[in-house]
Enzyme design. Structure first.
Site, PDB file in Angstrom:
ATOM      1  N   GLY A 114      42.319  48.047  37.432  1.00 41.28           N
ATOM      2  CA  GLY A 114      40.974  47.608  37.088  1.00 41.28           C
ATOM      3  C   GLY A 114      39.891  48.575  37.509  1.00 41.28           C
ATOM      4  N   ASP A 115      40.019  49.134  38.706  1.00 40.97           N
ATOM      5  CA  ASP A 115      38.979  50.032  39.201  1.00 40.97           C
ATOM      6  C   ASP A 115      38.808  51.245  38.298  1.00 40.97           C
ATOM      7  OD1 ASP A 115      39.133  48.203  41.225  1.00 40.97           O
ATOM      8  OD2 ASP A 115      39.464  49.643  42.839  1.00 40.97           O
ATOM      9  N   LYS A 236      41.749  36.747  45.561  1.00 37.77           N
ATOM     10  CA  LYS A 236      41.374  36.893  44.149  1.00 37.77           C
ATOM     11  C   LYS A 236      42.004  35.817  43.271  1.00 37.77           C
ATOM     12  CE  LYS A 236      40.841  41.937  44.268  1.00 37.77           C
ATOM     13  NZ  LYS A 236      41.256  43.215  43.647  1.00 37.77           N
ATOM     14  N   ARG A 263      52.124  41.415  35.164  1.00 35.33           N
ATOM     15  CA  ARG A 263      53.282  42.283  35.402  1.00 35.33           C
ATOM     16  C   ARG A 263      54.425  41.479  36.025  1.00 35.33           C
ATOM     17  NH1 ARG A 263      54.408  47.896  36.705  1.00 35.33           N
ATOM     18  NH2 ARG A 263      56.002  48.063  38.317  1.00 35.33           N
ATOM     19  N   GLY A 308      42.652  43.558  37.481  1.00 34.86           N
ATOM     20  CA  GLY A 308      42.802  44.608  36.494  1.00 34.86           C
ATOM     21  C   GLY A 308      42.925  44.179  35.051  1.00 34.86           C
ATOM     22  N   GLU A 332      31.669  42.780  38.879  1.00 39.72           N
ATOM     23  CA  GLU A 332      32.397  43.044  37.640  1.00 39.72           C
ATOM     24  C   GLU A 332      31.438  43.208  36.465  1.00 39.72           C
ATOM     25  OE1 GLU A 332      34.928  41.197  40.601  1.00 39.72           O
ATOM     26  OE2 GLU A 332      33.428  40.081  39.449  1.00 39.72           O
ATOM     27  N   CYS A 348      32.466  36.790  49.680  1.00 41.40           N
ATOM     28  CA  CYS A 348      32.749  37.598  50.876  1.00 41.40           C
ATOM     29  C   CYS A 348      32.965  39.073  50.531  1.00 41.40           C
ATOM     30  CB  CYS A 348      33.957  37.046  51.625  1.00 41.40           C
ATOM     31  SG  CYS A 348      35.470  36.936  50.638  1.00 41.40           S
ATOM     32  N   CYS A 376      36.615  29.057  48.202  1.00 43.24           N
ATOM     33  CA  CYS A 376      35.772  29.622  47.144  1.00 43.24           C
ATOM     34  C   CYS A 376      36.383  29.425  45.764  1.00 43.24           C
ATOM     35  CB  CYS A 376      35.516  31.109  47.397  1.00 43.24           C
ATOM     36  SG  CYS A 376      36.997  32.141  47.443  1.00 43.24           S
TER      37      CYS A 376
END
Length: 403
Positions: A114-115, A236, A263, A308, A332, A348, A376
């Protein structure tokens, strides 16, 4: 029975910094320069003085005597530098950074998805701005999915380095978060993706990566939605026990097949393991990312996490329902279909008082070990997600049952 996969650190290091030798000739014996890992200049033995000037800030950032040494700037991100060399207080060499037509390298981290997808569009903005010969070094599997959309960029393996580089810059989010050598600001307050724009000195306005299908033939006749429920950290995940069960059921009632394209179908560590959502069709596996792009191309939309595959779907141009508790919206891409609950602990990831611990799969910095851990996302209800799904379908006039 599915094979259980445990979370483990990446085998390769996040980033290796390799400036190489200084090779740009100045035309003066003993003086060479370049902009690989900062502004750099070599001077021979003698009564010399070196200055580095930030031309945009109109500020001298370095000015000191030098003899028989390599002088390099402390800042390694893009700065519009001017290099000056004096001998006995007489200016003998000056050079203003000019990337036009020059070989420039951008090096991306390995082992992440993703990054890199978030950062890469700014590489193209950088290339267009400077009209340079741009080389991008990254994982081969990332090259395969990105290069189709960017034919004017040269893609090379992560460990490769072209000859004759004039400048090089290193893309990433760097720890500790107060690192001001590799990044000019704290990425937690500007967003994961826009940190790349800051490193490259380009407009941080929103940019979407172009991910193109190789095979446009539709594999699945019926209308379908892709989902992804796995992530690199438990924080996440959507930690609501009935969440995915009810969302998958809702999507099916609305007329969709639901394909899980993670995956792994089981993933976790220690006491936390996460399985493929009940009722979803198993399209998981160690498949080329291009196959997932081709599958997403014909999906009506995607439901996922701040991870990702959400960036992958966004790059294909699909609407994304993103379920997130630990990150704030600025982290994002802009998204009208983001689901978050502000009635409980949240955000956070963007708290500048907290540093993310990559080694702790169960990281929950404020509430770990209490009965409120991961609240959260636990308090993001399936009803709230289904309501956003229905709004997305109305906005895009999606009526699978009518097809």
């Amino acid at each position: 029975m599915p094979e259980i996969k445990s979370a483990a650190p990446a085998a390769k290091p996040y980033m290796l910094f390799d400036a190489g030798e200084v090779r740009q000739e100045s035309g003066i014996a003993g003086i060479k320069f370049d902009f690989n890992y900062g502004a750099r200049v070599t001077v021979p033995q003698g009564e010399y003085r070196v200055k580095f000037i930030d031309r945009e800030a109109c500020l001298t950032v370095y000015d000191a005597p030098a003899s028989g040494v390599l002088v390099t700037s402390s800042k390694k991100y893009f700065i519009d530098f001017r290099i000056e060399v004096y001998e006995k207080d007489k200016l003998i060499f000056a050079h203003d950074l000019d990337l036009q037509g020059k070989k420039v390298l951008l090096k991306f981290p390995v082992g992440i998805l993703g990054d890199v997808l978030a950062w890469f569009p700014y590489a193209e903005v950088f290339r267009q701005k400077h009209k340079c010969q741009l080389y991008c070094a990254m994982d081969e599997n990332m090259i395969e999915i990105i290069k189709l959309g960017y034919p004017e960029i040269n893609f090379i393996k992560a460990e490769e380095r072209p000859e004759g580089l004039y400048a090089s810059y290193y893309m990433g989010i760097f720890f500790p978060c107060d690192d001001r050598v590799h990044q000019p600001v704290d990425w937690r307050v500007i967003g994961l993706h826009q940190n790349a724009a800051m490193i490259l000195g380009v407009d941080p306005g929103e940019q979407r990566i172009r991910l193109l299908p190789k095979n446009k033939a539709r594999r699945i006749k019926e209308p379908y939605v892709c989902i992804a429920a796995q992530a690199s950290s438990q924080a996440k995940y959507w930690n609501n026990g009935s969440g995915w069960l009810n969302v998958v059921k809702h999507l099916k009632e609305r007329g969709y097949r639901v394909l899980c394209i993670d995956r792994e179908n089981v993933y976790g560590m220690n006491s936390r393991f996460n399985i493929i959502p009940y009722g979803a069709e198993d399209f998981t596996g160690k498949l080329p990312l291009q196959e997932r792009i081709d599958l997403l191309y014909h999906a009506d939309f995607f439901v996922g996490l701040p991870s990702g595959l959400s960036w992958l779907a966004y790059g294909v141009g699909k609407p994304v329902v993103m379920i997130s508790g630990m990150s704030l919206a600025l982290t994002e891409f802009p998204n009208p279909y983001r689901v978050q609950n502000f009635h409980v602990c949240n955000g956070c990831w963007n708290d500048t008082r907290i540093t993310f611990d990559h080694k702790d799969f169960e990281w929950c910095p404020r509430l770990k070990g209490t009965d409120r851990q991961f609240e959260c996302s636990r308090y993001i209800t399936p009803e709230a997600v289904n309501k956003v799904i229905d709004r997305l379908m109305a906005d895009h006039k999606l009526e699978p049952l009518a097809k």
